[in-house]
Design an enzyme around this catalytic site. Structure first.
Site, PDB file in Angstrom:
ATOM      1  N   ASP A 146       0.877  -1.172   0.000  1.00  0.00           N
ATOM      2  CA  ASP A 146       0.000   0.000   0.000  1.00  0.00           C
ATOM      3  C   ASP A 146       0.912   1.219   0.000  1.00  0.00           C
ATOM      4  O   ASP A 146       1.551   1.527   1.007  1.00  0.00           O
ATOM      5  CB  ASP A 146      -0.900  -0.004   1.239  1.00  0.00           C
ATOM      6  N   SER A 174      -0.362  13.378 -14.762  1.00  0.00           N
ATOM      7  CA  SER A 174      -1.488  13.414 -15.716  1.00  0.00           C
ATOM      8  C   SER A 174      -1.485  14.742 -16.451  1.00  0.00           C
ATOM      9  O   SER A 174      -0.992  15.755 -15.929  1.00  0.00           O
ATOM     10  CB  SER A 174      -2.806  13.278 -14.954  1.00  0.00           C
ATOM     11  N   TYR A 211      -8.196  15.757  -7.873  1.00  0.00           N
ATOM     12  CA  TYR A 211      -7.342  14.814  -8.622  1.00  0.00           C
ATOM     13  C   TYR A 211      -6.289  15.607  -9.406  1.00  0.00           C
ATOM     14  O   TYR A 211      -5.095  15.309  -9.343  1.00  0.00           O
ATOM     15  CB  TYR A 211      -8.192  13.961  -9.572  1.00  0.00           C
ATOM     16  N   LYS A 251      -2.084  15.683  -9.011  1.00  0.00           N
ATOM     17  CA  LYS A 251      -1.137  15.415 -10.093  1.00  0.00           C
ATOM     18  C   LYS A 251      -0.186  16.607 -10.288  1.00  0.00           C
ATOM     19  O   LYS A 251       0.993  16.433 -10.613  1.00  0.00           O
ATOM     20  CB  LYS A 251      -1.891  15.079 -11.385  1.00  0.00           C
TER      21      LYS A 251
HETATM   22  N1  NAD Z   1      -5.865   5.794 -17.335  1.00  0.00           N
HETATM   23  C1  NAD Z   1      -5.871   7.101 -17.548  1.00  0.00           C
HETATM   24  O1  NAD Z   1      -6.685   7.616 -18.301  1.00  0.00           O
HETATM   25  C2  NAD Z   1      -4.844   7.982 -16.889  1.00  0.00           C
HETATM   26  C3  NAD Z   1      -4.615   9.260 -17.391  1.00  0.00           C
HETATM   27  C4  NAD Z   1      -3.649  10.076 -16.801  1.00  0.00           C
HETATM   28  C5  NAD Z   1      -2.919   9.596 -15.732  1.00  0.00           C
HETATM   29  N2  NAD Z   1      -3.155   8.336 -15.253  1.00  0.00           N
HETATM   30  C6  NAD Z   1      -2.332   7.882 -14.116  1.00  0.00           C
HETATM   31  O2  NAD Z   1      -1.606   6.726 -14.500  1.00  0.00           O
HETATM   32  C7  NAD Z   1      -1.401   5.908 -13.357  1.00  0.00           C
HETATM   33  C8  NAD Z   1      -1.860   4.498 -13.668  1.00  0.00           C
HETATM   34  O3  NAD Z   1      -3.228   4.544 -14.015  1.00  0.00           O
HETATM   35  P1  NAD Z   1      -3.992   3.338 -14.753  1.00  0.00           P
HETATM   36  O4  NAD Z   1      -4.984   3.944 -15.640  1.00  0.00           O
HETATM   37  O5  NAD Z   1      -3.000   2.392 -15.322  1.00  0.00           O
HETATM   38  O6  NAD Z   1      -4.785   2.745 -13.500  1.00  0.00           O
HETATM   39  P2  NAD Z   1      -5.124   1.262 -13.074  1.00  0.00           P
HETATM   40  O7  NAD Z   1      -6.271   1.376 -12.136  1.00  0.00           O
HETATM   41  O8  NAD Z   1      -5.236   0.350 -14.262  1.00  0.00           O
HETATM   42  O9  NAD Z   1      -3.814   0.832 -12.261  1.00  0.00           O
HETATM   43  C9  NAD Z   1      -3.489   1.412 -11.041  1.00  0.00           C
HETATM   44  C10 NAD Z   1      -2.822   0.349 -10.186  1.00  0.00           C
HETATM   45  O10 NAD Z   1      -2.477   0.963  -8.933  1.00  0.00           O
HETATM   46  C11 NAD Z   1      -2.813   0.051  -7.916  1.00  0.00           C
HETATM   47  N3  NAD Z   1      -3.041   0.785  -6.667  1.00  0.00           N
HETATM   48  C12 NAD Z   1      -4.089   1.582  -6.347  1.00  0.00           C
HETATM   49  N4  NAD Z   1      -3.952   2.049  -5.090  1.00  0.00           N
HETATM   50  C13 NAD Z   1      -2.779   1.535  -4.620  1.00  0.00           C
HETATM   51  C14 NAD Z   1      -2.097   1.650  -3.389  1.00  0.00           C
HETATM   52  N5  NAD Z   1      -2.587   2.375  -2.389  1.00  0.00           N
HETATM   53  N6  NAD Z   1      -0.921   0.997  -3.250  1.00  0.00           N
HETATM   54  C15 NAD Z   1      -0.413   0.233  -4.258  1.00  0.00           C
HETATM   55  N7  NAD Z   1      -1.027   0.082  -5.443  1.00  0.00           N
HETATM   56  C16 NAD Z   1      -2.202   0.729  -5.617  1.00  0.00           C
HETATM   57  C17 NAD Z   1      -4.065  -0.666  -8.391  1.00  0.00           C
HETATM   58  O11 NAD Z   1      -4.246  -1.904  -7.712  1.00  0.00           O
HETATM   59  C18 NAD Z   1      -3.758  -0.836  -9.868  1.00  0.00           C
HETATM   60  O12 NAD Z   1      -3.093  -2.063 -10.142  1.00  0.00           O
HETATM   61  C19 NAD Z   1      -2.177   6.567 -12.215  1.00  0.00           C
HETATM   62  O13 NAD Z   1      -1.292   7.319 -11.408  1.00  0.00           O
HETATM   63  C20 NAD Z   1      -3.154   7.460 -12.929  1.00  0.00           C
HETATM   64  O14 NAD Z   1      -3.548   8.570 -12.139  1.00  0.00           O
HETATM   65  C21 NAD Z   1      -4.097   7.517 -15.817  1.00  0.00           C
END
Ligand code: NAD
Length: 243
Positions: free
Chosen positions: A59, A139, A152, A156
């Site tokens: 975590d 992001s 959010y 970021k």
């Molecule tokens: N998907 C999008 O559209 C998008 C856009 C911009 C930025 N992001 C950023 O990219 C990153 C990855 O996003 P994603 O879309 O791949 O999300 P996702 O939900 O597919 O993956 C996120 C992972 O983080 C893990 N996680 C969540 N809370 C946690 C914690 N407290 N400790 C350890 N692990 C934890 C989850 O179990 C998951 O495996 C994030 O930081 C997100 O904010 C995503």
């Protein structure tokens, strides 16, 4: 093999962008610890990728859990060269005044506190070896916020400033700190209807959403020696969305 012999932690590496980064790092020769709250997902991916991979239930918002992660990685890898702060939490779009304190604290814990918790353990290791690369996955919302995701987006923005502050302090020690700002990916955080998707897509000049492979390609570059002169950069991987 642009990361041959490197030892990496990728938080949130069990799915989405993080899993894309893990796959590509392993393909480029790195050993990778997948640090995720989703222990099963991390284990499945680690088993698929073989010996170079380690799954550690973590975590990232909890200091004791992050400390245990670094102990495991120290035992398994004997050091750390790359840290990717990718684990993140999203929020459903809503007017900013509707978020309650518990949700705000949880958001800041996963998106911001994590960078402090991992950084304070990674930095002494990297300073001692006088090399290392840290990468925050922030992001486009951190530089070009849109309505209804205020906290959010602010979290970021914090990740970007933290990386720049770390970069300027750590540069003399050979430690680089950079950021990737992805545009929405296929997993699309937040409200998701065909209409919202179409409207969002129209704001991305390249005309498609980002993929884990897009983010992973930028991550390999920023964490490799090819980027040895690059630090404090927040790189949009957004098909032109922020222009
Ligand atoms: N998907 C999008 O559209 C998008 C856009 C911009 C930025 N992001 C950023 O990219 C990153 C990855 O996003 P994603 O879309 O791949 O999300 P996702 O939900 O597919 O993956 C996120 C992972 O983080 C893990 N996680 C969540 N809370 C946690 C914690 N407290 N400790 C350890 N692990 C934890 C989850 O179990 C998951 O495996 C994030 O930081 C997100 O904010 C995503």
């Amino acid at each position: 093999m642009r990361l041959k012999g490197e030892r990496a932690i990728v938080t949130g590496g069990a799915s989405g962008f993080g899993a894309g980064i893990v796959r590509r790092f392993v393909a480029e020769g790195a050993r990778v610890a997948i640090a995720d709250l989703n222990a099963e997902g991390a284990q499945v991916l680690a088993a698929e990728l073989g010996e170079g991979c380690l799954a550690v239930r973590t975590d990232v918002a909890d200091g004791a859990s992050v400390a245990a992660l670094f102990d495991r990685v120290g035992e398994a890898f004997g050091g750390l060269d790359i840290l990717v702060n990718n684990a993140g939490m999203g929020t459903a779009p809503a007017p900013l005044e509707t978020m309650d304190e518990a949700r705000f604290d949880a958001l800041m814990g996963v998106n911001c506190r994590s960078v402090f918790l991992t950084g304070r353990l990674a930095v002494p290791i990297m300073k001692a070896q006088r090399r290392g690369a840290i990468l925050n996955i922030a992001s486009t919302g951190g530089v070009s916020p849109r309505p209804n995701l205020a906290w959010y987006n602010a979290s970021k923005g914090w990740m970007i400033t933290a990386a720049r502050a770390m970069a300027v302090e750590l540069a003399p020690f050979g430690v680089r700190v950079n950021v990737i700002n992805p545009v929405a990916g296929a997993t699309f955080m937040g409200a998701d209807t065909p209409e919202i998707r179409a409207r969002f897509l129209a704001t991305i000049p390249i005309g498609r959403f980002s993929t884990p492979a897009d983010i992973a390609a930028a991550a390999v570059f920023l964490c490799s020696q090819e980027a040895s002169m690059v630090t404090g950069v927040a790189m949009e991987v957004d098909g032109g969305r922020c222009i």
